[in-house]
Design a protein around this motif. Structure first.
Motif, PDB file in Angstrom:
ATOM      1  N   PHE A   1       9.998  45.575  43.029  1.00 40.48           N
ATOM      2  CA  PHE A   1      10.080  45.557  41.667  1.00 40.48           C
ATOM      3  C   PHE A   1       9.207  46.163  40.784  1.00 40.48           C
ATOM      4  O   PHE A   1       7.925  46.417  41.184  1.00 40.48           O
ATOM      5  N   LEU A   2       9.594  47.034  39.880  1.00 34.60           N
ATOM      6  CA  LEU A   2       8.893  47.999  39.118  1.00 34.60           C
ATOM      7  C   LEU A   2       8.832  47.748  37.844  1.00 34.60           C
ATOM      8  O   LEU A   2      10.041  47.170  37.121  1.00 34.60           O
ATOM      9  N   ARG A   3       7.983  47.762  36.975  1.00 33.46           N
ATOM     10  CA  ARG A   3       8.161  47.576  35.459  1.00 33.46           C
ATOM     11  C   ARG A   3       7.546  48.778  34.728  1.00 33.46           C
ATOM     12  O   ARG A   3       6.700  49.545  35.170  1.00 33.46           O
ATOM     13  N   THR A   4       7.903  48.990  33.521  1.00 30.79           N
ATOM     14  CA  THR A   4       7.400  50.143  32.480  1.00 30.79           C
ATOM     15  C   THR A   4       6.132  49.382  32.114  1.00 30.79           C
ATOM     16  O   THR A   4       5.788  48.257  31.896  1.00 30.79           O
ATOM     17  N   PRO A   5       5.347  50.141  31.841  1.00 31.83           N
ATOM     18  CA  PRO A   5       3.821  50.237  31.321  1.00 31.83           C
ATOM     19  C   PRO A   5       3.715  49.023  30.292  1.00 31.83           C
ATOM     20  O   PRO A   5       2.800  48.444  30.158  1.00 31.83           O
ATOM     21  N   ASP A   6       4.940  49.109  29.277  1.00 29.96           N
ATOM     22  CA  ASP A   6       4.420  47.997  28.250  1.00 29.96           C
ATOM     23  C   ASP A   6       5.118  46.520  28.700  1.00 29.96           C
ATOM     24  O   ASP A   6       4.870  45.572  28.098  1.00 29.96           O
ATOM     25  N   GLY A   7       5.619  46.276  30.099  1.00 28.76           N
ATOM     26  CA  GLY A   7       5.959  45.392  30.635  1.00 28.76           C
ATOM     27  C   GLY A   7       7.303  44.679  30.152  1.00 28.76           C
ATOM     28  O   GLY A   7       7.521  43.609  30.912  1.00 28.76           O
ATOM     29  N   HIS A   8       8.042  45.456  29.503  1.00 27.70           N
ATOM     30  CA  HIS A   8       9.177  45.039  28.977  1.00 27.70           C
ATOM     31  C   HIS A   8      10.480  45.263  29.984  1.00 27.70           C
ATOM     32  O   HIS A   8      11.545  44.482  29.855  1.00 27.70           O
ATOM     33  N   GLY A   9      10.460  46.344  30.379  1.00 25.67           N
ATOM     34  CA  GLY A   9      11.313  46.954  31.250  1.00 25.67           C
ATOM     35  C   GLY A   9      11.161  46.884  32.614  1.00 25.67           C
ATOM     36  O   GLY A   9       9.991  47.011  33.403  1.00 25.67           O
ATOM     37  N   ARG A  10      12.337  46.313  33.359  1.00 32.96           N
ATOM     38  CA  ARG A  10      12.100  46.194  34.869  1.00 32.96           C
ATOM     39  C   ARG A  10      13.149  46.821  35.675  1.00 32.96           C
ATOM     40  O   ARG A  10      14.378  46.804  35.295  1.00 32.96           O
ATOM     41  N   ILE A  11      12.879  47.215  36.779  1.00 37.60           N
ATOM     42  CA  ILE A  11      13.916  47.662  37.759  1.00 37.60           C
ATOM     43  C   ILE A  11      13.668  47.324  39.119  1.00 37.60           C
ATOM     44  O   ILE A  11      12.332  47.109  39.573  1.00 37.60           O
ATOM     45  N   GLU A  12      14.578  46.725  39.907  1.00 34.07           N
ATOM     46  CA  GLU A  12      14.552  46.253  41.086  1.00 34.07           C
ATOM     47  C   GLU A  12      15.338  47.118  42.151  1.00 34.07           C
ATOM     48  O   GLU A  12      16.329  47.451  41.720  1.00 34.07           O
ATOM     49  N   LEU A  13      14.500  47.574  43.281  1.00 33.80           N
ATOM     50  CA  LEU A  13      15.305  48.520  43.958  1.00 33.80           C
ATOM     51  C   LEU A  13      15.537  47.596  45.282  1.00 33.80           C
ATOM     52  O   LEU A  13      14.589  46.924  45.795  1.00 33.80           O
TER      53      LEU A  13
END
Length: 146
Positions: free
Chosen positions: A56-68
């Motif tokens: 689980f990865l997130r953008t620095p602002d905490g609003h966008g996330r990507i799951e690999l």
């Protein structure tokens, strides 16, 4: 009932470490990693004997996330070529806002990514680039200018 937010985008990958590194190099932050398996996972996604590693990865602002997701069982299925063109059906790219597009592109290219086309300027408001990373994943980068 209304839609609340986009929670995350899932990308199924084969080389989990290469794709994770690509997104970390881009500037996303690691939120967590886990392995999932068992009957509830099987029922949820409609496959049998699932075992997968999730990052689980997130953008620095905490609003966008990507799951690999890296499937260990059953094997993942490639549905097209790795270098699928941008105009192929389906989800083709994810766009990120960046502060210094040229620096981000240079960093990603130095680590093996490739430009899909060229860095372009749209009027006086934005610079954009499409970059292809590991496993053919395309990210669009947008810098607000002017």
């Amino acid at each position: 009932m209304t839609l609340k937010r986009l929670d995350n985008i899932l990308i199924v990958v084969d080389d989990l470490e290469a794709v994770k590194t690509f997104f970390l190099d881009l500037g996303l932050e690691l939120e967590g990693e886990t392995v999932v398996e068992g009957p509830s996972v099987d029922r949820l996604i409609g496959l049998q004997n699932v075992r997968a590693t999730l990052v689980f990865l997130r953008t620095p602002d905490g609003h966008g996330r990507i799951e690999l997701d890296k499937y260990h069982t059953p094997d993942a299925v490639r549905s097209g070529p790795v270098d699928t063109p941008v105009n192929a059906f389906g989800i083709r790219r994810i766009m990120f806002a960046v502060d210094d597009l040229d620096a981000v592109v240079a960093r990603l290219l130095a680590r093996g990514a490739a430009l899909v086309g060229e860095v372009v300027r749209f009027g006086e408001s934005h610079k954009l680039a499409y970059v292809r990373g590991p496993e053919g994943i395309i990210v669009a980068l947008a810098e607000q200018i002017g």
